[in-house]
Scaffold this active site. Structure first.
Site: not given
Length: 473
Positions: A255-257
Site C-alpha cells: 500500500s502507499k503507507r
C-alpha cells in the site's frame, strides 16, 4: 453488452504516488473499456485537502503516461465540483434522504464509548435522524452541522460482484454515513462544505455514466453505502468488481503507507512500460498459460472474466525476468536513448548514436536498462577493476603479452576481424591459451573478467582507450 456504452474509470487520491495496486486497477479498467470499445475516465479524488498535493497529481499523470494508459476524459478534479455536490445534497435534504447532524466530536466520542462499554457496535445512534413523530433536539448555537445520509435500517444490500460473485451485507451493519463536512470555522461566508469519499464517488460515477467500477477489495465495506445512495438518488447502478490485494515479499499488503513503490520508480530503475503492464496484468488475471503478451493481446483477451478471487503475490524476480524478455526484443535505438538517460544521471555523457551497437551486443545479458547502463559505462568512463581480478588474472607472466598486444593494436585497422587476428597472433607468440590473454584484457579494458566475445566488445571502444588501459600495468 453491445447495447450499453461501457465507461470505466480510475480515481486515485493525490495523497501520495500512484502505487502498484492502483496501477493494476487502472490497467484492468483501461483494458476492459478498450476490449468493449468503451471509454476510460481519469478522476482525481482530491477532497482530502490536508494531504493532497500537486506533486502527487503530477506523479499520477506521469505514471499513467509512462504506462500508456491513455484516458478519454479527464483528469476531472473533485474539488472543482463542490457546487454540484452541494446541489445534490440540497436535493437529498429536501427529499428526506439526508439530514443535518449537530453532534459535536466530543458528543460522538462519548456516544461510541458508551456503546463500547455496553458491548455494542460503535455507530452513530441517530440523534438527529428525522423520523415520523420524532422530536429533534433544539439546534445548538454556533455549531456547523455535518450532513448524514439517511441509510435504510432494514433489509440487505446485495450485488453480483464481477470478481467475487454475490455479496450481501445487512443494512443493520452500517449507520448513517456523513456525506458532507462543514467548512472550517474561519472560512469565508458562503464557503461550501467538502463531501466525503462515499458520497462524492457516487455523484461522480452517476454524472460520468460509469458502468463498471473496478477497485481494490478494501472498498467492499463502502459499497453498501454507495449502492444505497445510488438508489436514493434514483441513479443507475454500475457493476462493481473488487480486486484482491497484492501481497509483498513479507506476505503483507502492499500500500502507499507500507512497502509499496511508486510506478515511476520502476521507470527510473530501468523497467520498460510494456513489461510492467504485462506483469501487472498477471497479478489476479490470466489467459491460459500465456506469460508474455502484447498490449493488443491483453485488450483482445480482457473481457472481465478470469479474474482471481485470491490475493496476488508481488515477485520482483519474476518482474525482472519479464523485463529481460522485453529488453531482448526491444529496438536498439530505443534502448540507446534510455541508456543515455541512465548514464546522464551518473554524470556520464554518452551520445545515443554511440550506444546503439553496444546495446545490441549486451542487451541479452540485462534485466533492466540500469544494468545495461552498468555495462556500457565502461565505454565512456574510467573502469576500476577489482583488486582480486587484477591479482588473479593480470599477472607478471602475462604483462609482456598485454604490452605486445597494445603495440599491435596501435597500428591496427580497428574492426572485429583485425582485433581477433591480433589477439591470436599474440597468443601464439607467447605460448598462451585464449583465456590466459582474453581475461586480463577484459579486466583492464572493461573492469570485469566476464564479457561477451572479447573482439566484439573491443571493437566498440575507441582504439586509444583500449591501448591506454592495456598499458596501465
Amino acid at each position: 453488452m453491445s447495447q450499453q456504452a461501457i465507461r470505466t474509470r480510475i480515481a486515485p487520491s493525490p495523497t501520495g504516488f500512484l502505487h502498484l495496486g492502483t496501477a493494476r486497477t487502472a490497467l484492468f479498467s483501461w483494458a476492459y473499456a478498450r476490449h468493449h470499445g468503451g471509454q476510460f475516465v481519469l478522476r482525481i479524488e482530491d477532497t482530502d485537502v490536508a494531504r493532497s498535493t500537486q506533486d502527487s497529481v503530477e506523479q499520477i499523470l506521469a505514471a499513467m503516461k509512462w504506462l500508456g494508459l491513455e484516458y478519454d476524459e479527464g483528469p476531472v478534479y473533485q474539488m472543482q465540483r463542490l457546487e454540484r455536490y452541494q446541489a445534490v445534497i440540497d436535493q437529498m435534504i429536501a427529499a428526506g434522504t439526508a439530514y443535518r447532524c449537530y453532534c459535536t466530536p466530543e458528543e460522538l466520542e462519548a456516544m461510541k464509548a458508551g456503546q463500547e462499554a455496553r458491548g455494542e457496535k460503535r455507530r452513530y445512534d441517530g440523534t438527529w435522524r428525522p423520523e415520523a413523530g420524532k422530536v429533534l433536539p433544539p439546534v445548538p448555537a454556533g455549531i456547523k452541522p455535518v450532513v448524514r445520509f439517511k441509510n435504510p435500517v432494514d433489509g440487505d444490500v446485495s450485488w453480483e460482484d464481477l470478481v467475487k460473485g454475490t455479496i450481501t451485507i445487512s443494512n443493520r451493519e452500517i449507520d448513517d454515513l456523513i456525506i458532507q463536512r462543514p467548512p472550517a470555522a474561519d472560512a469565508p461566508e458562503g464557503t461550501l462544505g467538502v463531501p466525503t469519499y462515499n458520497f462524492a464517488v457516487v455523484v461522480d460515477d452517476w454524472d460520468m455514466a460509469i458502468t463498471q467500477v473496478f477497485r481494490g477489495d478494501e472498498h467492499i465495506n463502502n459499497t453498501p453505502w454507495q449502492i444505497n445512495i445510488f438508489k436514493a438518488l434514483g441513479a443507475p447502478l454500475p457493476a462493481f468488481g473488487h480486486l484482491p490485494i497484492i501481497l509483498g515479499d513479507d506476505g503483507l499488503k502492499l500500500s502507499k503507507r507500507r512497502g509499496a513503490v511508486s510506478v515511476t520508480a520502476y521507470e527510473e530503475d530501468g523497467y520498460l512500460p510494456e513489461a510492467m503492464l504485462n506483469y501487472l496484468s498477471r497479478l489476479g488475471w490470466s489467459h491460459g498459460d500465456d506469460e508474455l503478451f502484447s498490449r493488443e493481446q491483453l485488450v483482445s483477451w480482457f473481457d472481465g472474466t478470469h479474474l482471481s478471487k485470491s490475493p496476488a503475490q508481488w515477485d520482483p524476480a519474476k518482474l525482472e525476468w519479464v523485463n529481460s524478455q522485453y529488453i531482448k526484443q526491444a529496438d536498439d535505438a530505443r534502448l540507446a536513448a534510455l541508456v543515455e538517460a541512465q548514464l546522464a544521471k551518473r554524470g556520464i555523457a554518452a551520445p545515443a548514436a554511440r550506444l546503439v551497437a553496444p546495446c545490441a551486443l549486451f542487451k541479452d545479458r540485462c534485466a533492466t536498462t540500469v544494468v545495461l547502463a552498468d555495462w556500457l559505462s565502461m565505454y565512456f568512463a574510467p573502469v576500476m577493476p577489482a583488486a582480486e581480478d587484477l591479482t588473479t588474472h593480470v599477472t607478471d607472466a602475462v604483462k609482456p603479452a598485454l604490452a605486445a598486444l597494445a603495440d599491435k593494436f596501435a597500428d591496427l585497422e580497428w574492426n572485429k576481424a583485425a582485433i581477433q587476428a591480433a589477439i591470436k597472433e599474440t597468443i601464439g607468440a607467447f605460448g598462451l591459451k585464449m583465456p590466459q590473454l582474453a581475461i586480463p584484457v577484459r579486466v583492464l579494458v572493461c573492469g570485469r573478467a566476464q564479457t561477451p566475445s572479447v573482439d566484439a566488445v573491443l571493437e566498440l571502444f575507441d582504439k586509444e582507450i583500449v591501448i591506454k588501459r592495456l598499458r596501465s600495468v
